[in-house]
Design a protein around this motif. Structure first.
Motif, PDB file in Angstrom:
ATOM      1  N   GLN A  47       0.901  -1.131   0.128  1.00 58.11           N
ATOM      2  CA  GLN A  47      -0.068  -0.069  -0.064  1.00 58.11           C
ATOM      3  C   GLN A  47       0.786   1.180  -0.120  1.00 58.11           C
ATOM      4  OE1 GLN A  47      -2.962   0.130   3.175  1.00 58.11           O
ATOM      5  NE2 GLN A  47      -2.952   2.429   3.000  1.00 58.11           N
ATOM      6  N   ILE A  48       0.732   2.107  -1.054  1.00 55.55           N
ATOM      7  CA  ILE A  48       1.501   3.238  -1.028  1.00 55.55           C
ATOM      8  C   ILE A  48       0.679   4.463  -1.081  1.00 55.55           C
ATOM      9  CG2 ILE A  48       3.151   2.063  -2.163  1.00 55.55           C
ATOM     10  CD1 ILE A  48       2.308   3.116  -4.877  1.00 55.55           C
ATOM     11  N   ASP A  49       1.353   5.849  -0.715  1.00 47.27           N
ATOM     12  CA  ASP A  49       0.568   7.072  -0.967  1.00 47.27           C
ATOM     13  C   ASP A  49       1.047   7.880  -2.042  1.00 47.27           C
ATOM     14  OD1 ASP A  49       2.923   7.863  -0.221  1.00 47.27           O
ATOM     15  OD2 ASP A  49       2.043   9.118   1.544  1.00 47.27           O
ATOM     16  N   ALA A  50       1.933   7.360  -2.707  1.00 46.73           N
ATOM     17  CA  ALA A  50       2.410   7.952  -4.014  1.00 46.73           C
ATOM     18  C   ALA A  50       1.144   8.147  -5.139  1.00 46.73           C
ATOM     19  CB  ALA A  50       3.474   7.205  -4.798  1.00 46.73           C
ATOM     20  N   ALA A  51       0.678   9.152  -5.980  1.00 47.29           N
ATOM     21  CA  ALA A  51      -0.162   9.594  -6.620  1.00 47.29           C
ATOM     22  C   ALA A  51      -0.140   8.487  -7.751  1.00 47.29           C
ATOM     23  CB  ALA A  51      -0.255  10.975  -6.921  1.00 47.29           C
ATOM     24  N   ILE A  52      -1.277   7.548  -8.076  1.00 46.63           N
ATOM     25  CA  ILE A  52      -1.301   6.861  -9.287  1.00 46.63           C
ATOM     26  C   ILE A  52      -2.547   6.997  -9.639  1.00 46.63           C
ATOM     27  CG2 ILE A  52       0.776   5.344  -8.896  1.00 46.63           C
ATOM     28  CD1 ILE A  52      -1.205   3.439  -7.931  1.00 46.63           C
ATOM     29  N   ASN A  53      -2.796   6.989 -10.905  1.00 42.93           N
ATOM     30  CA  ASN A  53      -4.214   7.171 -11.549  1.00 42.93           C
ATOM     31  C   ASN A  53      -4.210   6.323 -12.835  1.00 42.93           C
ATOM     32  OD1 ASN A  53      -5.273   9.879 -10.195  1.00 42.93           O
ATOM     33  ND2 ASN A  53      -2.937  10.256 -10.705  1.00 42.93           N
ATOM     34  N   PRO A  54      -5.356   6.294 -13.326  1.00 40.91           N
ATOM     35  CA  PRO A  54      -5.497   5.370 -14.700  1.00 40.91           C
ATOM     36  C   PRO A  54      -4.385   6.043 -15.714  1.00 40.91           C
ATOM     37  CG  PRO A  54      -7.588   6.109 -14.143  1.00 40.91           C
ATOM     38  CD  PRO A  54      -6.791   6.897 -13.115  1.00 40.91           C
ATOM     39  N   GLY A  55      -3.832   4.743 -16.233  1.00 41.68           N
ATOM     40  CA  GLY A  55      -2.593   5.029 -17.210  1.00 41.68           C
ATOM     41  C   GLY A  55      -1.430   4.697 -16.502  1.00 41.68           C
ATOM     42  N   ASN A  56      -1.433   4.681 -15.180  1.00 44.07           N
ATOM     43  CA  ASN A  56      -0.131   4.031 -14.205  1.00 44.07           C
ATOM     44  C   ASN A  56      -0.165   2.735 -14.095  1.00 44.07           C
ATOM     45  OD1 ASN A  56      -0.243   6.965 -12.394  1.00 44.07           O
ATOM     46  ND2 ASN A  56       1.584   6.175 -13.069  1.00 44.07           N
ATOM     47  N   SER A  57      -1.211   2.172 -14.432  1.00 46.06           N
ATOM     48  CA  SER A  57      -1.508   0.671 -14.212  1.00 46.06           C
ATOM     49  C   SER A  57      -0.329  -0.033 -14.944  1.00 46.06           C
ATOM     50  CB  SER A  57      -2.764   0.111 -14.490  1.00 46.06           C
ATOM     51  OG  SER A  57      -3.780   0.548 -13.789  1.00 46.06           O
ATOM     52  N   GLY A  58       0.229  -1.331 -14.196  1.00 42.24           N
ATOM     53  CA  GLY A  58       1.629  -1.893 -14.958  1.00 42.24           C
ATOM     54  C   GLY A  58       2.878  -1.233 -14.924  1.00 42.24           C
ATOM     55  N   GLY A  59       3.040   0.092 -14.270  1.00 44.95           N
ATOM     56  CA  GLY A  59       4.037   0.647 -14.484  1.00 44.95           C
ATOM     57  C   GLY A  59       4.993   0.170 -13.020  1.00 44.95           C
ATOM     58  N   PRO A  60       6.220   0.289 -12.971  1.00 48.50           N
ATOM     59  CA  PRO A  60       7.062   0.016 -11.792  1.00 48.50           C
ATOM     60  C   PRO A  60       6.766   0.861 -10.613  1.00 48.50           C
ATOM     61  CG  PRO A  60       8.431   1.173 -13.384  1.00 48.50           C
ATOM     62  CD  PRO A  60       7.037   1.269 -13.907  1.00 48.50           C
ATOM     63  N   LEU A  61       7.061   0.272  -9.523  1.00 47.75           N
ATOM     64  CA  LEU A  61       7.228   1.048  -8.182  1.00 47.75           C
ATOM     65  C   LEU A  61       8.806   0.883  -7.738  1.00 47.75           C
ATOM     66  CD1 LEU A  61       5.654   2.646  -6.115  1.00 47.75           C
ATOM     67  CD2 LEU A  61       5.466   0.431  -4.653  1.00 47.75           C
ATOM     68  N   LEU A  62       9.319   2.097  -7.676  1.00 50.82           N
ATOM     69  CA  LEU A  62      10.689   1.908  -7.498  1.00 50.82           C
ATOM     70  C   LEU A  62      11.090   2.356  -5.742  1.00 50.82           C
ATOM     71  CD1 LEU A  62      12.176   3.519 -10.671  1.00 50.82           C
ATOM     72  CD2 LEU A  62      11.429   1.118 -10.192  1.00 50.82           C
ATOM     73  N   ASN A  63      12.224   1.779  -5.382  1.00 48.93           N
ATOM     74  CA  ASN A  63      12.876   2.372  -4.252  1.00 48.93           C
ATOM     75  C   ASN A  63      13.787   3.238  -4.328  1.00 48.93           C
ATOM     76  OD1 ASN A  63      15.138   0.760  -4.907  1.00 48.93           O
ATOM     77  ND2 ASN A  63      14.757  -0.865  -3.427  1.00 48.93           N
ATOM     78  N   ILE A  64      14.438   3.737  -3.486  1.00 46.94           N
ATOM     79  CA  ILE A  64      15.296   4.909  -3.688  1.00 46.94           C
ATOM     80  C   ILE A  64      16.556   4.403  -4.329  1.00 46.94           C
ATOM     81  CG2 ILE A  64      14.617   6.474  -1.855  1.00 46.94           C
ATOM     82  CD1 ILE A  64      16.689   5.307   0.067  1.00 46.94           C
ATOM     83  N   ASP A  65      16.921   3.321  -4.573  1.00 45.01           N
ATOM     84  CA  ASP A  65      18.090   2.677  -5.118  1.00 45.01           C
ATOM     85  C   ASP A  65      17.855   2.469  -6.607  1.00 45.01           C
ATOM     86  OD1 ASP A  65      19.711   2.633  -3.018  1.00 45.01           O
ATOM     87  OD2 ASP A  65      18.770   0.663  -2.481  1.00 45.01           O
ATOM     88  N   GLY A  66      16.391   2.488  -6.912  1.00 41.63           N
ATOM     89  CA  GLY A  66      15.795   2.542  -8.434  1.00 41.63           C
ATOM     90  C   GLY A  66      15.575   1.048  -8.528  1.00 41.63           C
ATOM     91  N   ASP A  67      15.556   0.165  -7.677  1.00 40.77           N
ATOM     92  CA  ASP A  67      15.208  -1.224  -8.164  1.00 40.77           C
ATOM     93  C   ASP A  67      13.571  -1.580  -7.942  1.00 40.77           C
ATOM     94  OD1 ASP A  67      17.778  -2.095  -8.002  1.00 40.77           O
ATOM     95  OD2 ASP A  67      17.982  -2.282  -5.825  1.00 40.77           O
ATOM     96  N   VAL A  68      13.146  -2.213  -8.707  1.00 41.54           N
ATOM     97  CA  VAL A  68      11.462  -2.365  -9.000  1.00 41.54           C
ATOM     98  C   VAL A  68      11.093  -3.308  -7.571  1.00 41.54           C
ATOM     99  CG1 VAL A  68       9.747  -3.504  -9.861  1.00 41.54           C
ATOM    100  CG2 VAL A  68      11.708  -2.306 -11.184  1.00 41.54           C
ATOM    101  N   ILE A  69      10.116  -2.737  -6.838  1.00 42.68           N
ATOM    102  CA  ILE A  69       9.693  -3.166  -5.600  1.00 42.68           C
ATOM    103  C   ILE A  69       8.180  -3.837  -5.739  1.00 42.68           C
ATOM    104  CG2 ILE A  69      11.316  -2.241  -3.953  1.00 42.68           C
ATOM    105  CD1 ILE A  69       8.655  -0.473  -3.154  1.00 42.68           C
ATOM    106  N   GLY A  70       7.609  -3.244  -6.822  1.00 40.69           N
ATOM    107  CA  GLY A  70       6.307  -3.799  -7.131  1.00 40.69           C
ATOM    108  C   GLY A  70       5.809  -3.242  -8.639  1.00 40.69           C
TER     109      GLY A  70
END
Length: 363
Positions: free
Chosen positions: A129-152
Motif C-alpha cells: 500500500q502506497i500513498d504516491a499518486a497513481i491514476n488511470p494509465g499508471n497501471s502496470g508501471g514500476p514502483l521503485l525504491n530509492i536505489d532504483g530497484d523495482v519493488i512492485g
C-alpha cells in the motif's frame, strides 16, 4: 537517488501500452515487458512505444489474471542503457517509493511517496500500500525504491480516496517470470482456478487442461478485438488508405495519424459526430491579416474540409454525422485531410511565418 535522477536513469525502461480499451504502462525486465493483465485486456497484440521504441505492435506472450500480470515480447526491443532490476530486499513500512507511468496520457510522470503498509492482504494476495499518486494509465508501471530497484507493479487504486494505491510485490513478479521462462518460448495463460501455467495452443474450447475450468482470458484472446458499425466503417476507410489501424487506434473511437509535419486526430463522439482535424501551426504575431485572408480564400476552394482558428492555433477539419458517413465519401475526405494537412502546414510556416506547433512526445 532523488526522483528526477531515478527517472532520468531508468526512463528507457518505461513503456507505454495502448489497446482499444485504454492505455497503461509497462517496464522492461530480462527482455520482457512487464505490465498488468487488465492493461492488455485479453488481447494477443498491443501497441507499445518508448524512448527508443517507435509506436509498434508487440505480442502478449503471458497472461495471468490471478496475479494481474502480463508479459509482452517485442523482437526489436532495444536494451536500455541502464537496465532496471527487481529488488531482492524486503519492503518496509515508511520506505520511500517512486511510481513511474503515463497517467491520463501524461507520459513519463514520476510521483514520490512512502510505503503506507508493506503487506496489505487483498483477495488472498499481498500488496504494497502506497500513498504516491497513481491514476488511470499508471497501471502496470514500476514502483521503485530509492536505489532504483523495482519493488512492485502498480496495479490498482481505491476510487474516491486520497492516494490509496496498491502494488503487486516484486516476489510475485519474480515467481511469474521464472515460471514463464521455464515453459520455453510459448504463449502461456495462467488458470485462475488451479493456478497452473497452460500452453495456449493446447487449450481446447477455452477450458483448462488441468482442472477443466473455463479460462475467460483464453476466450478473449481467441476472439480478439473486432470493431463494429461506424467504427468498423471508419477503420475500413483508414485501411484503404494504407494506414495501419492497429497503430493508429488510440481507443475504440479515436485514431491518430502522423503524416509529414502534420498530426491528424479522428474522433467519433457519443452524439454521433465524427471529427477529423489537424492542429496546424500557430498564427504569427505579425502580418496576421494576410494569414486570415489566405485561410478565407482557401476555405472558399475547399470541399469536405474547412479551416478554423481556436485561440491562436490553425485547424484543418472534416466533420460529419455518423448516419451520413459512406465509404467512398469518407475515403475522399480523409485522404484530402492527410494530403492537405501536410501541404498547408508547410505553406503557412514557409510563406506566412506561422509558428510550428510543439508536440508532447509520445515515446
Amino acid at each position: 537517488m532523488n526522483t528526477q535522477i531515478i527517472l532520468d536513469t531508468y526512463i528507457e525502461n518505461i513503456i507505454q501500452i495502448m489497446t482499444p480499451y485504454g492505455t497503461g504502462t509497462g517496464f522492461i525486465i530480462d527482455n520482457l515487458i512487464i505490465t498488468n493483465s487488465h492493461v492488455v485486456g485479453g488481447l494477443k497484440e498491443v501497441v507499445v512505444s518508448a524512448k527508443k521504441v517507435k509506436r509498434t505492435i508487440a505480442k502478449v506472450v503471458y497472461d495471468d489474471p490471478y496475479y494481474d500480470l502480463a508479459f509482452i515480447k517485442l523482437e526489436s526491443l532495444v536494451k536500455p542503457k541502464t537496465p532496471i532490476n527487481l529488488s531482492i530486499n524486503p519492503v518496509k513500512d515508511g520506505d520511500t517509493t517512486i511510481a513511474i507511468g503515463h497517467p491520463y496520457g501524461l507520459n513519463y510522470t514520476a510521483t514520490e511517496g512512502i510505503v503506507s503498509r508493506a503487506s496489505r492482504l487483498q483477495d488472498d494476495l499481498e500488496y504494497i500500500q502506497i500513498d504516491a499518486a497513481i491514476n488511470p494509465g499508471n497501471s502496470g508501471g514500476p514502483l521503485l525504491n530509492i536505489d532504483g530497484d523495482v519493488i512492485g507493479v502498480n496495479t490498482f487504486i481505491i476510487q474516491n480516496a486520497n492516494n490509496l494505491g496498491f502494488s503487486l510485490p516484486y516476489f510475485y513478479v519474480k515467481e511469474a517470470i521464472d515460471g514463464y521462462l521455464a515453459c520455453g518460448n510459448k504463449n502461456i495463460i495462467k488458470c485462475t482456478s488451479c493456478k497452473n501455467l497452460v500452453e495456449e495452443e493446447k487449450i481446447i474450447n477455452d477450458y483448462c487442461l488441468e482442472c477443466g475450468v473455463k479460462i475467460e482470458v483464453a476466450k478473449l484472446r481467441r476472439k480478439g478485438y473486432k470493431p463494429k458499425g461506424v467504427t468498423k466503417l471508419m477503420e475500413d476507410i483508414l485501411s484503404s488508405l494504407d494506414i495501419d489501424v492497429t497503430l493508429a487506434r488510440r481507443s475504440q473511437s479515436s485514431w491518430r495519424i502522423d503524416h509529414g509535419t502534420a498530426r491528424i486526430d479522428i474522433n467519433y463522439y457519443e452524439n454521433g459526430i465524427i471529427i477529423g482535424d489537424t492542429k496546424l501551426c500557430a498564427i504569427p504575431s505579425e502580418n496576421i491579416e494576410k494569414v486570415y485572408d489566405y485561410l478565407l480564400e482557401e476555405n472558399s476552394k475547399l470541399s469536405y474540409l474547412q479551416f478554423s482558428i481556436n485561440e491562436n492555433s490553425i485547424y484543418l477539419s472534416y466533420l460529419i454525422v455518423d448516419a451520413s458517413l459512406t465509404f467512398d465519401e469518407g475515403k475522399i475526405a480523409i485522404q484530402r485531410l492527410l494530403e492537405y494537412s501536410h501541404k498547408y502546414d508547410d505553406i503557412l510556416i514557409d510563406e506566412y511565418n506561422a509558428i510550428k506547433q510543439k508536440r508532447d512526445e509520445e515515446d
